[in-house]
Scaffold this active site. Structure first.
Site, PDB file in Angstrom:
ATOM      1  N   ARG A   6       0.668  -1.226  -0.037  1.00 59.39           N
ATOM      2  CA  ARG A   6      -0.059   0.034   0.009  1.00 59.39           C
ATOM      3  C   ARG A   6       0.749   1.225   0.056  1.00 59.39           C
ATOM      4  O   ARG A   6       1.948   1.424   0.633  1.00 59.39           O
ATOM      5  CB  ARG A   6      -0.899  -0.089   1.121  1.00 59.39           C
ATOM      6  CG  ARG A   6      -1.811  -1.207   1.286  1.00 59.39           C
ATOM      7  CD  ARG A   6      -2.770  -1.031   2.543  1.00 59.39           C
ATOM      8  NE  ARG A   6      -3.303   0.339   2.603  1.00 59.39           N
ATOM      9  CZ  ARG A   6      -4.146   0.588   3.620  1.00 59.39           C
ATOM     10  NH1 ARG A   6      -4.342  -0.265   4.508  1.00 59.39           N
ATOM     11  NH2 ARG A   6      -4.530   1.867   3.769  1.00 59.39           N
ATOM     12  N   ARG A  62       2.097   3.857 -16.523  1.00 63.70           N
ATOM     13  CA  ARG A  62       2.458   3.157 -18.130  1.00 63.70           C
ATOM     14  C   ARG A  62       3.577   4.066 -18.449  1.00 63.70           C
ATOM     15  O   ARG A  62       4.348   3.625 -19.541  1.00 63.70           O
ATOM     16  CB  ARG A  62       1.257   3.651 -19.132  1.00 63.70           C
ATOM     17  CG  ARG A  62       0.167   3.169 -18.689  1.00 63.70           C
ATOM     18  CD  ARG A  62       0.225   1.600 -18.845  1.00 63.70           C
ATOM     19  NE  ARG A  62      -0.967   0.890 -18.435  1.00 63.70           N
ATOM     20  CZ  ARG A  62      -1.327  -0.262 -17.691  1.00 63.70           C
ATOM     21  NH1 ARG A  62       0.039  -0.988 -17.459  1.00 63.70           N
ATOM     22  NH2 ARG A  62      -2.291  -0.797 -17.239  1.00 63.70           N
ATOM     23  N   CYS A  74      -8.474   2.247 -11.904  1.00 64.86           N
ATOM     24  CA  CYS A  74      -8.562   3.310 -11.128  1.00 64.86           C
ATOM     25  C   CYS A  74     -10.155   3.712 -10.597  1.00 64.86           C
ATOM     26  O   CYS A  74     -10.922   3.121 -11.246  1.00 64.86           O
ATOM     27  CB  CYS A  74      -8.500   4.917 -11.922  1.00 64.86           C
ATOM     28  SG  CYS A  74      -6.721   4.993 -12.368  1.00 64.86           S
ATOM     29  N   GLU A  77     -12.443   7.185  -4.101  1.00 65.27           N
ATOM     30  CA  GLU A  77     -12.493   6.568  -2.535  1.00 65.27           C
ATOM     31  C   GLU A  77     -14.050   7.163  -1.980  1.00 65.27           C
ATOM     32  O   GLU A  77     -14.523   7.968  -2.883  1.00 65.27           O
ATOM     33  CB  GLU A  77     -11.495   7.351  -1.706  1.00 65.27           C
ATOM     34  CG  GLU A  77     -10.250   7.042  -1.651  1.00 65.27           C
ATOM     35  CD  GLU A  77     -10.018   5.750  -0.997  1.00 65.27           C
ATOM     36  OE1 GLU A  77     -10.862   5.412  -0.034  1.00 65.27           O
ATOM     37  OE2 GLU A  77      -9.195   5.054  -1.430  1.00 65.27           O
ATOM     38  N   ARG A  89      -4.269   6.878  -3.537  1.00 64.52           N
ATOM     39  CA  ARG A  89      -3.991   5.860  -2.828  1.00 64.52           C
ATOM     40  C   ARG A  89      -3.647   4.613  -3.811  1.00 64.52           C
ATOM     41  O   ARG A  89      -4.458   4.547  -4.779  1.00 64.52           O
ATOM     42  CB  ARG A  89      -5.180   5.218  -1.898  1.00 64.52           C
ATOM     43  CG  ARG A  89      -5.147   6.347  -0.742  1.00 64.52           C
ATOM     44  CD  ARG A  89      -6.365   5.843   0.187  1.00 64.52           C
ATOM     45  NE  ARG A  89      -6.591   6.513   1.412  1.00 64.52           N
ATOM     46  CZ  ARG A  89      -7.371   7.761   1.379  1.00 64.52           C
ATOM     47  NH1 ARG A  89      -7.863   8.167   0.317  1.00 64.52           N
ATOM     48  NH2 ARG A  89      -7.457   8.438   2.520  1.00 64.52           N
ATOM     49  N   TYR A 107       3.673   6.124   2.626  1.00 62.12           N
ATOM     50  CA  TYR A 107       2.761   7.110   2.455  1.00 62.12           C
ATOM     51  C   TYR A 107       3.751   8.518   2.508  1.00 62.12           C
ATOM     52  O   TYR A 107       4.628   8.575   3.534  1.00 62.12           O
ATOM     53  CB  TYR A 107       2.184   7.058   4.034  1.00 62.12           C
ATOM     54  CG  TYR A 107       1.208   5.971   4.163  1.00 62.12           C
ATOM     55  CD1 TYR A 107       1.533   4.549   4.379  1.00 62.12           C
ATOM     56  CD2 TYR A 107      -0.109   5.778   3.751  1.00 62.12           C
ATOM     57  CE1 TYR A 107       0.927   3.441   4.267  1.00 62.12           C
ATOM     58  CE2 TYR A 107      -1.114   5.068   3.407  1.00 62.12           C
ATOM     59  CZ  TYR A 107      -0.520   3.728   4.046  1.00 62.12           C
ATOM     60  OH  TYR A 107      -1.488   2.644   3.837  1.00 62.12           O
ATOM     61  N   ARG A 115      -1.801   6.024   7.867  1.00 57.95           N
ATOM     62  CA  ARG A 115      -1.174   4.928   8.548  1.00 57.95           C
ATOM     63  C   ARG A 115       0.190   4.963   9.046  1.00 57.95           C
ATOM     64  O   ARG A 115       1.032   4.168   8.798  1.00 57.95           O
ATOM     65  CB  ARG A 115      -1.442   3.623   7.711  1.00 57.95           C
ATOM     66  CG  ARG A 115      -2.920   3.310   7.280  1.00 57.95           C
ATOM     67  CD  ARG A 115      -3.709   3.006   8.420  1.00 57.95           C
ATOM     68  NE  ARG A 115      -3.359   1.871   9.110  1.00 57.95           N
ATOM     69  CZ  ARG A 115      -3.665   0.570   9.058  1.00 57.95           C
ATOM     70  NH1 ARG A 115      -4.618   0.167   8.039  1.00 57.95           N
ATOM     71  NH2 ARG A 115      -3.167  -0.429   9.673  1.00 57.95           N
TER      72      ARG A 115
END
Length: 123
Positions: A6, A62, A74, A77, A89, A107, A115
């Site tokens: 992530r 790409r 894609c 959220e 994200r 992050y 997080r």
């Protein structure tokens, strides 16, 4: 085994250039810190908050050599009240022998608040 890797980054403007630049930075760091080879990637999900819509952030992936055939999707959220704005994200599904504890979740910028407990990143 497939593991999820992530990451997230905030974007300073809803422009194609800002979104692609930020997404490239995040992807580069996730790939680098986890030593990811594109042929080991099952898929990549990229989401944005509702205030980002100038371009599909997958366009950034790409630009990376060897990533042409990696499936990327894609999405937007959920618009949770008072959540972080202007955020991209990434969830990358990678075939790896790494344990969950060995994975470096990345992050960057304003997304560091999301997080901090998962961020093993040096970023």
């Amino acid at each position: 085994m497939i593991r999820g890797m992530r990451g997230a980054i905030t974007v300073n403007q809803n422009t194609e250039e800002a979104i692609i630049t930020a997404t490239e930075e995040l992807l580069e760091k996730i790939i680098e810190e986890n030593h990811i080879q594109p042929e080991l990637v099952a898929s990549v999900f990229i989401s944005t908050t509702k205030d980002i819509n100038a371009v599909f952030p997958a366009k950034a992936l790409r630009k990376f050599e060897g990533w042409t055939y990696v499936p990327v999707m894609c999405m937007q959220e959920m618009p949770v009240p008072d959540s972080l704005k202007m955020c991209v994200r990434i969830m990358m599904h990678v075939n790896t022998t790494q344990s969950q504890e060995e994975i470096n979740h990345v992050y960057l910028k304003g997304a560091k608040v999301l997080r901090p407990d998962l961020s093993n990143s040096l970023a």
